[in-house]
Design an enzyme around this catalytic site. Structure first.
Site, PDB file in Angstrom:
ATOM      1  N   ALA A  44      -1.028  14.189  -2.194  1.00  0.00           N
ATOM      2  CA  ALA A  44      -2.234  14.957  -2.821  1.00  0.00           C
ATOM      3  C   ALA A  44      -3.663  13.769  -2.972  1.00  0.00           C
ATOM      4  CB  ALA A  44      -2.412  14.908  -4.325  1.00  0.00           C
ATOM      5  N   ASN A  45      -2.440  12.200  -3.270  1.00  0.00           N
ATOM      6  CA  ASN A  45      -3.691  11.164  -3.490  1.00  0.00           C
ATOM      7  C   ASN A  45      -4.072  10.375  -1.889  1.00  0.00           C
ATOM      8  OD1 ASN A  45      -2.840  10.742  -5.884  1.00  0.00           O
ATOM      9  ND2 ASN A  45      -1.982   8.809  -5.780  1.00  0.00           N
ATOM     10  N   GLY A 223      -5.632  -9.882   0.531  1.00  0.00           N
ATOM     11  CA  GLY A 223      -5.722  -8.725   0.941  1.00  0.00           C
ATOM     12  C   GLY A 223      -4.783  -8.078   2.373  1.00  0.00           C
ATOM     13  N   THR A 246      -3.184   1.750 -10.314  1.00  0.00           N
ATOM     14  CA  THR A 246      -3.024   3.088  -9.453  1.00  0.00           C
ATOM     15  C   THR A 246      -2.986   4.081  -8.144  1.00  0.00           C
ATOM     16  OG1 THR A 246      -1.725   3.818 -11.586  1.00  0.00           O
ATOM     17  CG2 THR A 246      -1.603   5.197 -10.402  1.00  0.00           C
ATOM     18  N   ASP A 250      -2.470   4.152  -1.823  1.00  0.00           N
ATOM     19  CA  ASP A 250      -3.007   5.674  -1.108  1.00  0.00           C
ATOM     20  C   ASP A 250      -4.372   5.400  -0.499  1.00  0.00           C
ATOM     21  OD1 ASP A 250      -0.484   6.266  -2.293  1.00  0.00           O
ATOM     22  OD2 ASP A 250      -0.794   7.278  -3.771  1.00  0.00           O
TER      23      ASP A 250
END
Length: 299
Positions: A44-45, A223, A246, A250
């Site tokens: 979902a992220n 990086g 968090t 993603d």
């Protein structure tokens, strides 16, 4: 012409987040901040991050018929994700228990819930979504045999992007489809099944020998490194003050997958993705922190 720039196949979780002064040791209790509940889950992220950037995005996932599931569906719709592939029921929505320390680093425990019920048969039933998608992205918060079925369901000419998180040894069929395989140092160790020696260039060489068409190794503040049959290139990070990491990985993966589908080189797509990931760590939460393209340009 594809209907979707990106189809994400993966997890959808409710993130239960508390901020702590330090992480507890074994048998220890520490006090945290008031509990915050955010929409999350790697699948979902990624879908929300891509849609915020302007990608035409769909998600194949499973949530419970509960409040957490409705929270996730509302977040997807508000970001512009097409939830046509989101299946409801069979188990409670997955939950991630997250502690965040003052530096912004996090520790996460995931209770999979409905994510563990996303089956190969669900992938087979969603064949029209795969045929309509330029790029397909997956992670490992869903069963590995479901990810293997994703590879088999891919439309000719489409591109497969995999972040093996949480990491596990990968079958040859899945590795051979990855373009790229996206890992951090910990994930590289697990995928390689051995101690990682040397530097990121050495890890990339070892990973490519397993069969993926290209590899991206994320290096946090340093990086990323991208590698394929033509060589390896470093991609610099963007210096920001981290508030909460968090979901930043993603956001990086979603941005990279989208730009690859738009025809950018691996190095250019990774450079853009690094800026997206940097923007994401400057705000609290996962999906709530994801930037628009205009916000990335202003970073």
């Amino acid at each position: 012409m594809h209907d979707y720039d990106l189809l994400v196949v993966g997890s959808a979780n409710a993130d239960l987040v508390t901020v702590v002064e330090r992480r507890p040791g074994a048998g220890e209790t520490v006090l945290g901040s008031d509990l915050a509940v955010h929409p999350g889950g790697k699948g979902a992220n990624q879908a929300v991050a891509a849609a915020r950037l302007g990608a035409r995005t769909a998600l194949l996932a499973r949530v419970g018929d509960d409040g957490h599931g409705r929270l996730l569906l509302d977040s997807m719709r508000s970001a512009g994700v097409d939830p046509v592939g989101v299946l409801v029921g069979g188990a409670p929505t997955g939950v991630a228990l997250i502690t965040v320390d003052p530096s912004g680093d996090n520790s996460i425990v995931v209770a999979p819930g409905a994510n563990a019920r996303l089956t190969p048969q669900d992938v087979k039933a969603a064949g029209a979504l795969f045929q309509a998608s330029q790029v397909v992205s997956a992670q490992l918060e869903i069963p590995l045999d479901t990810v293997a079925e994703v590879v088999r369901a891919m439309a000719p000419g489409s591109r497969f992007v995999l972040n093996p998180s949480p990491p596990a040894p990968l079958p040859a069929e899945v590795l051979a489809a990855c373009d790229p395989l996206i890992v951090n140092e910990h994930e590289a160790r697990v995928v390689l099944g051995a101690d990682v020696t040397g530097g990121p260039e050495d890890w990339a060489t070892a990973l490519l020998a397993l069969g993926p068409r290209s590899v991206v190794i994320t290096l946090g503040a340093e990086g990323a490194l991208v590698a394929d049959g033509t060589g390896a290139h470093r991609v610099p990070s963007v210096k920001v003050t981290a508030v909460d990491t968090t979901g930043a990985g993603d956001a990086f993966t979603a941005a990279l997958a989208w730009r690859l589908g738009a025809g950018e080189s691996l190095a250019d797509a990774a450079a853009f993705a690094a800026r997206v990931g940097a923007a994401a760590v400057t705000k609290e939460g996962a999906q709530a922190s994801y930037p628009t393209t205009a916000e990335v340009a202003a970073l």
